[in-house]
Design an enzyme around this catalytic site. Structure first.
Site, short mmCIF file in Angstrom:
data_model
loop_
_atom_site.label_atom_id
_atom_site.label_comp_id
_atom_site.label_asym_id
_atom_site.label_seq_id
_atom_site.Cartn_x
_atom_site.Cartn_y
_atom_site.Cartn_z
N LYS A 1 2.95 -17.76 -5.06
CA LYS A 1 3.81 -16.46 -5.69
C LYS A 1 4.12 -15.43 -4.62
CE LYS A 1 2.44 -12.52 -8.61
NZ LYS A 1 2.54 -11.76 -7.55
N ASN A 2 3.47 -14.96 -4.01
CA ASN A 2 3.75 -13.66 -3.13
C ASN A 2 4.68 -14.24 -2.13
OD1 ASN A 2 2.33 -11.99 -4.90
ND2 ASN A 2 0.75 -11.76 -3.56
N ARG B 1 6.48 -6.28 -9.71
CA ARG B 1 6.13 -5.71 -8.47
C ARG B 1 7.22 -5.84 -7.55
NH1 ARG B 1 4.42 -0.94 -7.15
NH2 ARG B 1 3.86 -0.78 -5.04
N CYS C 1 1.26 -5.41 -11.87
CA CYS C 1 -0.07 -5.02 -12.31
C CYS C 1 -0.38 -3.69 -11.93
CB CYS C 1 -1.14 -5.81 -11.69
SG CYS C 1 -0.93 -7.68 -11.80
N ARG D 1 0.57 2.82 -6.79
CA ARG D 1 1.16 1.93 -6.00
C ARG D 1 2.26 2.54 -5.37
NH1 ARG D 1 0.55 -4.21 -8.26
NH2 ARG D 1 0.81 -4.71 -5.98
N PRO D 2 2.26 3.32 -4.54
CA PRO D 2 3.48 4.07 -3.76
C PRO D 2 4.19 2.94 -2.77
CG PRO D 2 1.28 4.38 -2.22
CD PRO D 2 0.96 3.77 -3.66
N ASP E 1 6.17 4.73 -0.48
CA ASP E 1 6.63 5.66 0.48
C ASP E 1 6.72 4.83 2.04
OD1 ASP E 1 3.70 5.43 0.13
OD2 ASP E 1 3.63 6.75 2.05
N ASP F 1 -6.81 -9.99 -3.89
CA ASP F 1 -6.41 -10.61 -5.27
C ASP F 1 -7.31 -11.68 -5.66
OD1 ASP F 1 -4.13 -9.04 -5.34
OD2 ASP F 1 -2.72 -10.59 -4.41
N ARG G 1 2.09 -14.87 -15.16
CA ARG G 1 2.95 -14.56 -14.10
C ARG G 1 2.75 -15.15 -12.92
NH1 ARG G 1 1.89 -8.72 -12.49
NH2 ARG G 1 3.03 -9.50 -11.03
C1 UD1 Z 1 0.87 -7.38 -2.22
C2 UD1 Z 1 0.53 -8.23 -3.34
C3 UD1 Z 1 -0.46 -8.04 -3.95
C4 UD1 Z 1 -1.79 -7.40 -2.97
C5 UD1 Z 1 -1.47 -6.77 -2.10
C6 UD1 Z 1 -2.54 -6.44 -0.91
C7 UD1 Z 1 3.12 -9.15 -3.52
C8 UD1 Z 1 4.03 -9.27 -4.59
N1 UD1 Z 1 2.01 -8.38 -3.97
O1 UD1 Z 1 1.11 -5.95 -2.87
O2 UD1 Z 1 -0.77 -9.04 -5.04
O3 UD1 Z 1 -2.69 -7.05 -3.94
O4 UD1 Z 1 -0.15 -6.96 -1.11
O5 UD1 Z 1 -2.80 -7.60 -0.39
O6 UD1 Z 1 2.81 -9.70 -2.27
N2 UD1 Z 1 0.57 1.66 0.41
C9 UD1 Z 1 1.02 2.89 0.48
N3 UD1 Z 1 2.26 2.96 0.74
C10 UD1 Z 1 3.25 2.13 0.49
C11 UD1 Z 1 2.81 0.90 0.34
C12 UD1 Z 1 1.35 0.50 0.06
O7 UD1 Z 1 0.10 3.69 0.55
O8 UD1 Z 1 4.34 2.43 0.53
C13 UD1 Z 1 -0.82 1.19 0.21
C14 UD1 Z 1 -1.18 0.95 -1.12
O9 UD1 Z 1 -1.61 1.75 -1.83
C15 UD1 Z 1 -2.43 -0.19 -0.86
C16 UD1 Z 1 -2.18 -0.76 0.33
O10 UD1 Z 1 -1.36 0.06 1.07
O11 UD1 Z 1 -3.64 0.74 -1.02
C17 UD1 Z 1 -1.75 -2.03 0.34
O12 UD1 Z 1 -0.57 -2.13 -0.40
P1 UD1 Z 1 0.34 -3.51 -0.24
O13 UD1 Z 1 0.13 -4.52 0.79
O14 UD1 Z 1 1.65 -2.59 0.10
O15 UD1 Z 1 0.47 -4.05 -1.42
P2 UD1 Z 1 1.78 -4.65 -2.06
O16 UD1 Z 1 2.62 -5.17 -1.21
O17 UD1 Z 1 2.25 -3.71 -3.27
#
Ligand code: UD1
Length: 439
Positions: free
Chosen positions: A22-23, A93, A117, A122-123, A125, A307, A399
């Site tokens: 999926k991812n 997402r 989810c 879930r920033p 930034d 996950d 999903r």
């Molecule tokens: C992806 C996966 C999700 C998984 C996660 C961590 C997909 C579609 N989803 O989510 O299933 O749980 O990786 O393995 O692949 N963060 C920031 N700023 C940002 C982005 C992230 O502070 O701009 C922080 C998040 O709050 C979190 C950490 O970084 O604590 C990891 O997030 P991230 O790896 O970005 O998760 P996703 O890509 O959203």
């Protein structure tokens, strides 16, 4: 509204074939719109997130069609719209990958803020900071939930990620692939789907080196061409079936996987008393259902995946002794514990640490899937518990899991998907197999 009904305590035995990841696919479908030619994506999982992206690409003007079971064709030559602000974008997402893909190819994008989810803030930034560093101007309209990005041109640069982020790493790769010059991502995420997305882009003509390590170097190219690509197997789906086998007992062969991706889970399941046999593309999990407690900490890859955290908590909930599970990735990923307590699980949560006192017996319960992986955890709990479990909000599970009830049924589980209009009397269902009640 559909429910899953499970009559628990059947051991699981047999083979289960794992679907495409999926991812990976949710990054690769948006990436396909960057190609000038036609992309063919094989090993496509039949899951809701894919259908949602198909709908999204079609609304952008692409031709995005299944040409066979498990094979998607994406032709973006008719793409006529960089405004991805409709509802299907908000449902998942991964729609944030449309930002990198559209910005990379068309130097502009308007994308609705992603959904998916809910486990705390879930920033994005880091994604936006990186796009700015590449030369984009960004308008963040949080009142209407829309991010607008525009650039005269994108120019490669050095980007150090403050936090290891899967989404930001992939989004930077997407935008930087069609930027001028070289982009370096330091402190990059290393998840298998990052390598898969880089391999896909390279097959289209991109020049990405280092994916799978924490430094990725992207040399921009002028354009990408079409290609055919096979998605890797889903690490999290595989892990879910491995934990189910461990918790229920039996002998399950998890097929069509990359065993290396499962190392952190395999190590834990061995610690908990399971026998793990690895082949080239399968892992057998052999368990008598009697597990022992352990400690688990979720980490970025190659650490234990967040996950698989909810599913693992179920395994630990029936392991003898006291287990500790520390969630380091998401600030609020224990909301589902309340649902698990309905099975009789003895779990307390303090901040990011769950303390799990193993119980001898879990009892079937009437619960909800509160998100995708929490839903998978409810399924495992239902399979391992005595009596009948009814799980609502199945759409969350759909999903990310292809044909979950069929795959489990083939392993010997007594599981059935039912429509809401069944006036279910869970007590009456105790006496007979579900298959004899629902045809
Ligand atoms: C992806 C996966 C999700 C998984 C996660 C961590 C997909 C579609 N989803 O989510 O299933 O749980 O990786 O393995 O692949 N963060 C920031 N700023 C940002 C982005 C992230 O502070 O701009 C922080 C998040 O709050 C979190 C950490 O970084 O604590 C990891 O997030 P991230 O790896 O970005 O998760 P996703 O890509 O959203």
């Amino acid at each position: 509204m559909e429910h899953l009904l499970i009559k628990g305590r059947n051991p699981l035995n047999g083979d289960v074939v794992i679907s495409g990841a999926k991812n990976a696919v949710v990054a690769i479908i948006p990436a396909a719109i960057m190609a000038n030619g036609v992309c063919i994506i094989d090993n496509l999982p039949a899951i809701e997130d894919v259908r949602c992206l198909q709908d999204t690409l079609t609304k952008l003007g692409c031709v995005c069609e299944l040409i066979d079971e498990g094979t998607l064709m994406v032709d973006s030559s008719s793409l006529n719209n960089c405004n991805a602000t409709f509802d299907s974008v908000r449902r998942i997402r991964a729609s944030y990958y449309l930002m990198g893909a559209l910005l990379g190819r068309f130097k502009e994008a308007k994308v609705a803020l992603p959904g998916g989810c809910n486990f705390g803030t879930r920033p994005i930034d880091l994604h936006l900071k990186a796009f700015r560093a590449l030369g984009a101007k960004i308008d963040e309209d949080y009142d209407n939930g829309i991010i607008s990005l525009k650039a005269d041109k994108l120019v490669g640069t050095n980007i150090f990620l403050d936090t290891v982020s899967v989404g930001a790493t992939i989004n930077i790769m997407l935008a930087a692939t069609l930027a001028e010059g070289v982009t370096t991502i330091e402190n990059a995420a290393k998840e298998p789907h990052i390598v898969d997305t880089a391999n896909f882009l390279n097959m289209l003509g991109a020049k990405i080196k280092g994916a799978g390590t924490d430094v990725i170097r992207i040399t921009g190219v002028e354009s990408l061409h079409g290609a055919e690509y096979m998605i890797i197997p889903d690490q999290i789906e595989a892990g879910t079936y491995m934990i189910a086998a461990a918790a229920c007992g039996g002998h399950v062969s998890v097929k069509n996987i990359i065993p290396k991706h499962m190392d952190s889970l395999s190590a834990k399941l061995k610690e908990m008393g399971c026998q793990i046999v690895e082949g080239d593309d399968f892992i057998d999990v052999i368990s008598d259902g009697n597990l022992t407690a352990t400690r688990v900490k979720t980490m970025a890859y190659p650490g234990f995946p967040t996950d698989l955290q909810p599913q693992m908590v179920v395994g630990l909930a029936k392991a003898e002794g006291i287990s500790l599970l520390t969630e380091t990735v998401w600030e609020n990923r224990f909301q589902y514990i309340e649902q698990l307590r309905k099975f009789g699980c003895d779990i307390s949560v303090d901040g990011r640490v769950a303390t799990i006192h193993g119980v001898k017996q879990m009892n079937g319960a009437d619960v909800m899937a509160t998100d995708l992986r929490a839903g998978a955890a409810m399924v495992i709990a239902g399979l391992a518990a005595n009596g009948i479990t009814k799980i609502g909000n199945v759409r969350f599970i759909d999903r990310g899991y292809e044909k979950i009830e069929y795959k489990l049924k083939s392993l010997g589980a007594d599981i059935k998907r039912v429509k809401d209009w069944w006036n279910l009397n869970l007590q009456l269902l105790q006496a007979v197999p579900l298959a004899t009640v629902f045809t």
